[in-house]
Scaffold this motif. Structure first.
Motif, mmCIF file in Angstrom:
data_model
loop_
_atom_site.group_PDB
_atom_site.id
_atom_site.type_symbol
_atom_site.label_atom_id
_atom_site.label_comp_id
_atom_site.label_asym_id
_atom_site.label_seq_id
_atom_site.Cartn_x
_atom_site.Cartn_y
_atom_site.Cartn_z
ATOM 1 N N ILE A 98 0.648 3.777 -11.403
ATOM 2 C CA ILE A 98 1.054 2.530 -11.679
ATOM 3 C C ILE A 98 1.906 2.789 -13.016
ATOM 4 C CG2 ILE A 98 1.202 0.571 -13.556
ATOM 5 C CD1 ILE A 98 -1.956 0.658 -13.536
ATOM 6 N N GLU A 99 2.923 3.776 -13.055
ATOM 7 C CA GLU A 99 4.002 3.732 -13.774
ATOM 8 C C GLU A 99 4.972 4.476 -12.591
ATOM 9 O OE1 GLU A 99 3.004 7.273 -17.115
ATOM 10 O OE2 GLU A 99 2.655 6.027 -18.512
ATOM 11 N N ILE A 149 9.411 2.134 1.171
ATOM 12 C CA ILE A 149 8.819 2.699 -0.275
ATOM 13 C C ILE A 149 7.729 3.676 -0.462
ATOM 14 C CG2 ILE A 149 8.259 2.314 -2.490
ATOM 15 C CD1 ILE A 149 9.475 -0.222 -2.690
ATOM 16 N N GLY A 150 8.333 5.143 -0.589
ATOM 17 C CA GLY A 150 7.415 5.879 -1.229
ATOM 18 C C GLY A 150 7.598 7.084 0.210
ATOM 19 N N ARG A 151 6.108 7.343 0.545
ATOM 20 C CA ARG A 151 6.026 8.721 1.546
ATOM 21 C C ARG A 151 4.561 8.137 2.279
ATOM 22 N NH1 ARG A 151 6.313 13.607 0.591
ATOM 23 N NH2 ARG A 151 4.362 14.394 1.612
ATOM 24 N N GLY A 152 5.012 8.987 3.086
ATOM 25 C CA GLY A 152 3.904 7.859 4.370
ATOM 26 C C GLY A 152 4.063 6.891 5.293
ATOM 27 N N LYS A 153 5.053 6.241 5.607
ATOM 28 C CA LYS A 153 6.052 5.064 5.960
ATOM 29 C C LYS A 153 4.989 5.467 7.499
ATOM 30 C CE LYS A 153 9.586 4.964 3.018
ATOM 31 N NZ LYS A 153 10.283 6.491 2.689
ATOM 32 N N ALA A 154 4.689 6.303 8.235
ATOM 33 C CA ALA A 154 4.366 6.412 9.621
ATOM 34 C C ALA A 154 3.207 6.297 9.516
ATOM 35 C CB ALA A 154 4.823 7.812 10.268
ATOM 36 N N PHE A 155 2.334 6.030 7.899
ATOM 37 C CA PHE A 155 0.564 6.237 8.992
ATOM 38 C C PHE A 155 -0.364 5.128 7.892
ATOM 39 C CE2 PHE A 155 1.821 10.734 9.270
ATOM 40 C CZ PHE A 155 1.640 10.593 11.238
ATOM 41 N N GLY A 156 0.795 4.021 8.006
ATOM 42 C CA GLY A 156 0.170 2.793 6.917
ATOM 43 C C GLY A 156 0.405 2.567 5.265
ATOM 44 N N CYS A 157 1.771 3.680 4.924
ATOM 45 C CA CYS A 157 2.549 3.705 3.601
ATOM 46 C C CYS A 157 3.972 3.156 4.007
ATOM 47 C CB CYS A 157 2.142 4.538 3.243
ATOM 48 S SG CYS A 157 0.568 5.582 2.780
ATOM 49 N N GLY A 158 3.854 1.716 2.811
ATOM 50 C CA GLY A 158 4.788 2.211 2.179
ATOM 51 C C GLY A 158 5.630 0.757 2.134
ATOM 52 N N LEU A 159 5.239 -0.322 3.341
ATOM 53 C CA LEU A 159 5.681 -1.607 3.540
ATOM 54 C C LEU A 159 5.537 -2.568 2.555
ATOM 55 C CD1 LEU A 159 6.512 -4.358 5.462
ATOM 56 C CD2 LEU A 159 4.483 -4.676 6.493
ATOM 57 N N ASP A 195 1.001 -0.598 0.115
ATOM 58 C CA ASP A 195 -0.098 -0.211 -0.412
ATOM 59 C C ASP A 195 0.725 1.010 -0.032
ATOM 60 O OD1 ASP A 195 -2.209 -1.748 0.290
ATOM 61 O OD2 ASP A 195 -2.685 -1.484 2.373
ATOM 62 N N ALA A 196 0.842 1.751 -1.296
ATOM 63 C CA ALA A 196 2.310 3.100 -1.240
ATOM 64 C C ALA A 196 0.972 4.525 -1.638
ATOM 65 C CB ALA A 196 2.983 2.801 -2.049
ATOM 66 N N SER A 197 1.425 5.775 -0.573
ATOM 67 C CA SER A 197 1.599 7.019 -1.562
ATOM 68 C C SER A 197 1.833 6.975 -3.071
ATOM 69 C CB SER A 197 1.360 7.516 -0.606
ATOM 70 O OG SER A 197 1.030 8.583 0.057
ATOM 71 N N ALA A 198 1.303 6.846 -3.869
ATOM 72 C CA ALA A 198 2.137 7.112 -5.109
ATOM 73 C C ALA A 198 1.956 9.356 -5.228
ATOM 74 C CB ALA A 198 1.637 6.731 -6.256
ATOM 75 N N VAL A 199 2.783 9.622 -5.674
ATOM 76 C CA VAL A 199 2.921 10.960 -5.125
ATOM 77 C C VAL A 199 4.341 11.864 -5.906
ATOM 78 C CG1 VAL A 199 1.536 11.509 -3.484
ATOM 79 C CG2 VAL A 199 3.970 12.058 -4.021
ATOM 80 N N ARG A 200 3.394 13.019 -6.758
ATOM 81 C CA ARG A 200 4.584 13.446 -7.816
ATOM 82 C C ARG A 200 4.568 14.758 -7.087
ATOM 83 N NH1 ARG A 200 2.699 17.003 -12.218
ATOM 84 N NH2 ARG A 200 0.805 16.496 -12.589
ATOM 85 N N TYR A 231 -0.925 26.008 -13.788
ATOM 86 C CA TYR A 231 -2.163 25.151 -13.111
ATOM 87 C C TYR A 231 -2.698 25.284 -12.041
ATOM 88 C CZ TYR A 231 -0.683 23.755 -17.928
ATOM 89 O OH TYR A 231 -0.039 23.337 -19.284
ATOM 90 N N ASN A 232 -2.231 25.890 -10.826
ATOM 91 C CA ASN A 232 -3.132 26.564 -9.965
ATOM 92 C C ASN A 232 -2.951 24.915 -9.218
ATOM 93 O OD1 ASN A 232 -3.823 27.146 -7.671
ATOM 94 N ND2 ASN A 232 -6.006 27.057 -7.967
ATOM 95 N N LEU A 233 -1.748 23.689 -8.682
ATOM 96 C CA LEU A 233 -1.374 22.975 -8.352
ATOM 97 C C LEU A 233 -0.555 22.739 -7.056
ATOM 98 C CD1 LEU A 233 0.211 20.961 -11.126
ATOM 99 C CD2 LEU A 233 -2.067 20.352 -11.071
ATOM 100 N N LYS A 234 -1.011 22.084 -6.198
ATOM 101 C CA LYS A 234 -0.765 21.822 -5.110
ATOM 102 C C LYS A 234 1.142 21.262 -4.727
ATOM 103 C CE LYS A 234 -5.353 20.377 -2.793
ATOM 104 N NZ LYS A 234 -6.346 19.169 -1.979
ATOM 105 N N PRO A 235 1.578 21.559 -3.492
ATOM 106 C CA PRO A 235 2.898 20.990 -4.120
ATOM 107 C C PRO A 235 2.708 19.487 -3.901
ATOM 108 C CG PRO A 235 2.585 22.654 -2.376
ATOM 109 C CD PRO A 235 1.175 22.242 -3.160
ATOM 110 N N ILE A 236 2.179 18.865 -3.909
ATOM 111 C CA ILE A 236 2.059 17.486 -4.095
ATOM 112 C C ILE A 236 0.765 16.813 -4.470
ATOM 113 C CG2 ILE A 236 2.332 15.264 -3.009
ATOM 114 C CD1 ILE A 236 4.138 16.957 -0.538
#
Length: 218
Positions: free
Chosen positions: A135-136, A198-208, A106-111, A121-126
């Motif tokens: 998937i990419e 792997i990735g962000r949010g490891k403290a909250f259930g992501c990346g294992l 379960d990963a937090s896929a971001v750019r 484009y008035n985008l958020k930082p993440i």
């Protein structure tokens, strides 16, 4: 490599705290951290290698918890649920080039868009990624972890969310579950990425990243 421990906690969902933890990623984080020494200092989660993932199956709900230090399960509140720990050493030692495996994460896929793109484009930082873009993202992460993917199934999950007790900051990590079959290309690199997450949010259930032996590749 330091021994990694895998702990499975099966909550008693009649227990109020267990129910609350499994609804709220921040509360679950706090409960998990209580199972480990509290004198580690800054970045305790990173130093202890703590990663976790909640699973809901037809057989019930449980938590997978990975760490470099064996958790003290005696600290779990009475009637919270059942738990056991075992070393991951046999699995990690068995990894070799060309070995077919099944994977799940379960990963937090971001750019992070460039500032010029954010302004234009008035985008958020993440920006959370979904669909083919997610998937990419996972394909790149897997390659950098020493895995050659054969199949990938992506499922968008509820965000890992909650409010931190100290500063009332809201946590919101978009999550995608990636699972499928792969071949191991670089066992040493893979062991390190399993340990680090792997990735962000490891403290909250992501990346294992979880692996299991698979049949021969077709």
């Amino acid at each position: 490599m330091t021994t990694l421990w895998l702990t499975r906690i099966i909550p008693n969902l009649q227990n109020q705290q267990a129910r609350r933890d499994f609804r709220n990623a921040v509360d679950l984080h706090y409960s998990v951290m209580k199972l480990f020494p509290d004198n580690i200092g800054d970045e305790a989660r990173k130093q202890l290698g703590i990663l976790f993932r909640a699973e809901t199956t037809p057989q019930g709900t449980y938590l997978l918890l990975q760490s470099r230090t064996r958790p003290n399960l005696d600290i779990l509140p009475a009637e919270y649920g059942s738990a056991d720990s075992r070393p991951l050493t046999p699995l990690l030692d068995a990894l070799r080039p060309g070995l077919p495996v099944r994977y799940r994460i379960d990963a937090s896929a971001v750019r992070k868009p460039r500032k010029s793109m954010q302004q234009l484009y008035n985008l958020k930082p993440i920006v959370a990624l979904t669909g083919p873009a997610a998937i990419e993202w996972w394909e790149r992460q897997a390659e950098q972890a020493g895995l050659k993917l054969n199949t990938t199934h992506a499922t968008r999950m509820d965000a890992a969310s909650g409010v931190k007790a100290q500063d009332k900051q809201r946590v919101h990590n978009a999550r995608t579950r990636f699972e499928g079959d792969a071949l191991i290309e670089d066992p040493d690199l893979l062991r390190q990425r399993i340990a680090d997450g792997i990735g962000r949010g490891k403290a909250f259930g992501c990346g294992l990243l979880s692996l299991a032996p698979a049949g021969p590749a077709q």
